[in-house]
Design a protein around this motif. Structure first.
Motif, mmCIF file in Angstrom:
data_model
loop_
_atom_site.group_PDB
_atom_site.id
_atom_site.type_symbol
_atom_site.label_atom_id
_atom_site.label_comp_id
_atom_site.label_asym_id
_atom_site.label_seq_id
_atom_site.Cartn_x
_atom_site.Cartn_y
_atom_site.Cartn_z
ATOM 1 N N UNK A 213 17.007 8.378 1.236
ATOM 2 C CA UNK A 213 15.654 8.596 0.742
ATOM 3 C C UNK A 213 14.776 7.373 0.855
ATOM 4 N N UNK A 214 13.476 7.611 0.740
ATOM 5 C CA UNK A 214 12.463 6.562 0.692
ATOM 6 C C UNK A 214 11.825 6.597 -0.679
ATOM 7 N N UNK A 215 11.794 5.442 -1.360
ATOM 8 C CA UNK A 215 11.312 5.359 -2.738
ATOM 9 C C UNK A 215 9.996 4.579 -2.754
ATOM 10 N N UNK A 216 8.954 5.186 -3.332
ATOM 11 C CA UNK A 216 7.655 4.503 -3.380
ATOM 12 C C UNK A 216 6.856 4.956 -4.589
ATOM 13 N N UNK A 217 6.079 4.028 -5.141
ATOM 14 C CA UNK A 217 5.096 4.376 -6.169
ATOM 15 C C UNK A 217 3.878 4.983 -5.470
ATOM 16 N N UNK A 218 3.444 6.148 -5.917
ATOM 17 C CA UNK A 218 2.284 6.775 -5.286
ATOM 18 C C UNK A 218 1.061 5.878 -5.433
ATOM 19 N N UNK A 219 0.847 5.347 -6.626
ATOM 20 C CA UNK A 219 -0.137 4.287 -6.857
ATOM 21 C C UNK A 219 0.634 3.149 -7.522
ATOM 22 N N UNK A 220 0.688 2.009 -6.862
ATOM 23 C CA UNK A 220 1.484 0.902 -7.384
ATOM 24 C C UNK A 220 0.984 0.478 -8.753
ATOM 25 N N UNK A 221 1.899 0.050 -9.608
ATOM 26 C CA UNK A 221 1.552 -0.262 -10.991
ATOM 27 C C UNK A 221 1.392 -1.736 -11.264
ATOM 28 N N UNK A 222 2.333 -2.318 -12.011
ATOM 29 C CA UNK A 222 2.158 -3.672 -12.529
ATOM 30 C C UNK A 222 2.376 -4.749 -11.479
ATOM 31 N N UNK A 223 3.087 -4.473 -10.387
ATOM 32 C CA UNK A 223 3.375 -5.535 -9.422
ATOM 33 C C UNK A 223 2.193 -5.804 -8.495
ATOM 34 N N UNK A 233 -1.825 7.242 4.701
ATOM 35 C CA UNK A 233 -0.534 6.557 4.624
ATOM 36 C C UNK A 233 0.584 7.513 4.204
ATOM 37 N N UNK A 234 0.370 8.230 3.102
ATOM 38 C CA UNK A 234 1.444 9.104 2.632
ATOM 39 C C UNK A 234 1.630 10.335 3.517
ATOM 40 N N UNK A 235 0.588 10.735 4.240
ATOM 41 C CA UNK A 235 0.787 11.810 5.217
ATOM 42 C C UNK A 235 1.726 11.330 6.319
ATOM 43 N N UNK A 236 1.534 10.103 6.762
ATOM 44 C CA UNK A 236 2.419 9.542 7.784
ATOM 45 C C UNK A 236 3.846 9.419 7.258
ATOM 46 N N UNK A 237 3.990 8.942 6.020
ATOM 47 C CA UNK A 237 5.321 8.784 5.412
ATOM 48 C C UNK A 237 6.012 10.143 5.257
ATOM 49 N N UNK A 238 5.260 11.134 4.772
ATOM 50 C CA UNK A 238 5.825 12.474 4.591
ATOM 51 C C UNK A 238 6.294 13.041 5.925
ATOM 52 N N UNK A 239 5.505 12.883 6.976
ATOM 53 C CA UNK A 239 5.870 13.397 8.299
ATOM 54 C C UNK A 239 7.131 12.725 8.826
ATOM 55 N N UNK A 240 7.235 11.429 8.634
ATOM 56 C CA UNK A 240 8.411 10.703 9.122
ATOM 57 C C UNK A 240 9.656 11.110 8.337
ATOM 58 N N UNK A 241 9.514 11.255 7.027
ATOM 59 C CA UNK A 241 10.649 11.722 6.218
ATOM 60 C C UNK A 241 11.127 13.092 6.707
#
Length: 479
Positions: A213-223, A233-241
């Protein structure tokens, strides 16, 4: 560093030793009431948790009624269920958003991440591909503080003590940090495609048949500070997954449950949704510890056709009282249209931040969605020169805010390659427009005060010229 006397006496091992913590005795709307009687506006909801403020009689009543009239504890490993747990899952999943159809409820966001990782591994075992145990995550990310969650977190200082425990089957790719990583002549689309190619190259390097799997914050938080991805970006990630059968695991522990103006942050990304999603913080609005994992129907189908059960579990999983409190919180949010209100008030907060805070000399970027916003500070706007970690700039802003009665959150340690000095402004969904104006006004005053040792403004022909008080050799000429 000197240890505070109270901290030394206290039988609590406080997270900071150097400063005596102020004692909170009550909550009043979106404010904290201190032992001294002082009120502090909680403009960060702790770490973006208390989305309904600190006093909700309906939730208090729901908790007490549950204890009076229902069962206090049910073990999830027993042959029993309970009404509160079933009702909460129904509220979240009755319409099967993005195909998500089942829930696991645990206590903390870290537990949710661990459960999601183990669920992904079990899924591939059930599918007859037990070699799929590798996870790809992103640098300067944060998914929790347990060992399992830290393994997929790219937060360098939080991983530092535990390097010997970090898993060898996790690798990291770049985050979608356009402010510092996108080329000057690069469009959002080109930037998203470049990151997508990097992700795909990593899959191919590891071997597609090994990646779970690929793990990512949809909107990055405290970091990285309330950082949305660029469009596409997430359309590209979803397609590759999908191309390689990799599970997309989206972490919405901090950014989900309405905070960005939609129930799920991924709903704004133009994708069908994740395969596994973690939620927390705003799920129970902070009244009791609660987090969760939402899973796609295909995950359940694989387990159902295979071993016929979930291999993972906790003693306090799906705790009835926690679920009862969350049911009450989610009912309030739905009844009062608070997610829609969050989107509307978010536009007002954005406008205030951009108008009042954006032009300030040491403010480099303002970003976020809904009521989930961050301000990033820099020494030089044109060069995007970061502060030295020793300057502790953002935490000085936090301190000056607190002195004036405003609680916000700064960055939490050194997170990676990029030094990101930011503060989070993510007030409760119930915040009023006048409260937003006060929050921004107090923040602006704190930034001005913190900036004094670093810059001075000279007004020449109506134009403010910024000059740095730090060494020119270190940061260049800021004029």
């Amino acid at each position: 560093m000197t240890t505070d006397e109270f901290v030394a006496r206290s039988h609590i091992l406080h997270r900071s030793f150097s400063e005596r913590p102020a004692k909170i005795v009550a909550g009043d709307g979106i404010s904290l009431v201190l032992e001294s009687g002082k009120k502090v506006i909680d403009a960060s909801c702790g770490p973006s948790v208390s989305c309904l403020g600190h006093s909700q009689p309906e939730i208090t009543e729901a908790i007490t009624n549950h204890l009076k009239n229902d069962i206090a504890y049910v073990y999830s490993g027993s042959p029993y269920t309970n009404g509160a747990t079933e009702e909460l899952a129904d509220i979240l999943l009755s319409e099967k958003p993005g195909g998500l159809s089942k829930a696991i409820f645990v206590n903390s966001g870290s537990e949710a991440t661990d459960a999601a990782l183990k669920l992904a591994v079990q899924y591939w075992h059930e599918r007859g591909q037990p070699q799929r145990t590798h996870f790809i995550a992103r640098k300067q990310s944060y998914h929790g503080n347990t060992i399992g969650a830290l393994c997929v977190s790219g937060h360098e200082s939080r991983r530092e003590f535990y390097k010997d425990f970090m898993s060898s089957n996790v690798t990291f790719v770049d985050p979608c940090y356009a402010y510092r990583m996108k080329g000057d002549d690069e469009s959002d689309e080109e930037f998203a495609q470049r990151l997508g190619r990097q992700f795909e190259d990593e899959i191919l390097r590891i071997g597609p048949d090994r990646v779970a799997g690929f793990v990512a914050e949809t909107v990055s938080g405290t970091t990285l500070g309330c950082l949305p991805a660029v469009p596409g970006y997430f359309r590209a990630i979803r397609d590759i997954c999908d191309r390689y059968g990799v599970l997309l695991i989206l972490d919405e522990i901090i950014c989900g449950m309405g905070k960005t103006g939609t129930m799920h942050a991924w709903e704004q990304e133009g994708i069908r949704g994740p395969d596994i999603q973690t939620i927390g913080k705003a799920l129970g609005a902070g009244f009791v510890p609660l987090s969760g994992v939402l899973l796609h129907q295909k995950i359940f189908d694989a387990l159902s056709a295979g071993s016929g059960g979930l291999a993972h579990g906790h003693t306090f999983q799906a705790h009835p009282l926690a679920c009862a409190a969350a049911v009450a919180a989610q009912r309030i949010i739905k009844r009062d249209n608070l997610i829609e209100r969050t989107a509307q008030m978010g536009h007002k907060l954005e406008a205030l931040l951009r108008k009042e805070i954006g032009p300030m000399a040491l403010v480099g970027d303002i970003r976020g969605r809904g009521l989930f916003w961050a301000v990033e500070f820099v020494l030089d706007k044109s060069l995007k020169t970061a502060f030295s970690p020793k300057a502790n700039f953002c935490n000085q802003v936090v301190k000056h805010c607190l002195d004036s009665g405003l609680n916000i959150l700064g960055n939490l340690g050194h997170t990676g390659e990029y030094q990101v000095d930011h503060v989070l402004v993510c007030p409760p969904y119930t915040v009023t427009e006048s409260e937003l104006e006060e929050i921004v006004s107090l923040l602006m005053a704190a930034i001005v005060k913190t900036s004094e040792p670093f810059v001075k403004a000279e007004c020449t022909n109506g134009v403010s010229k910024v000059q740095s008080d730090v060494k020119v050799a270190e940061i260049g000429n800021m004029s």
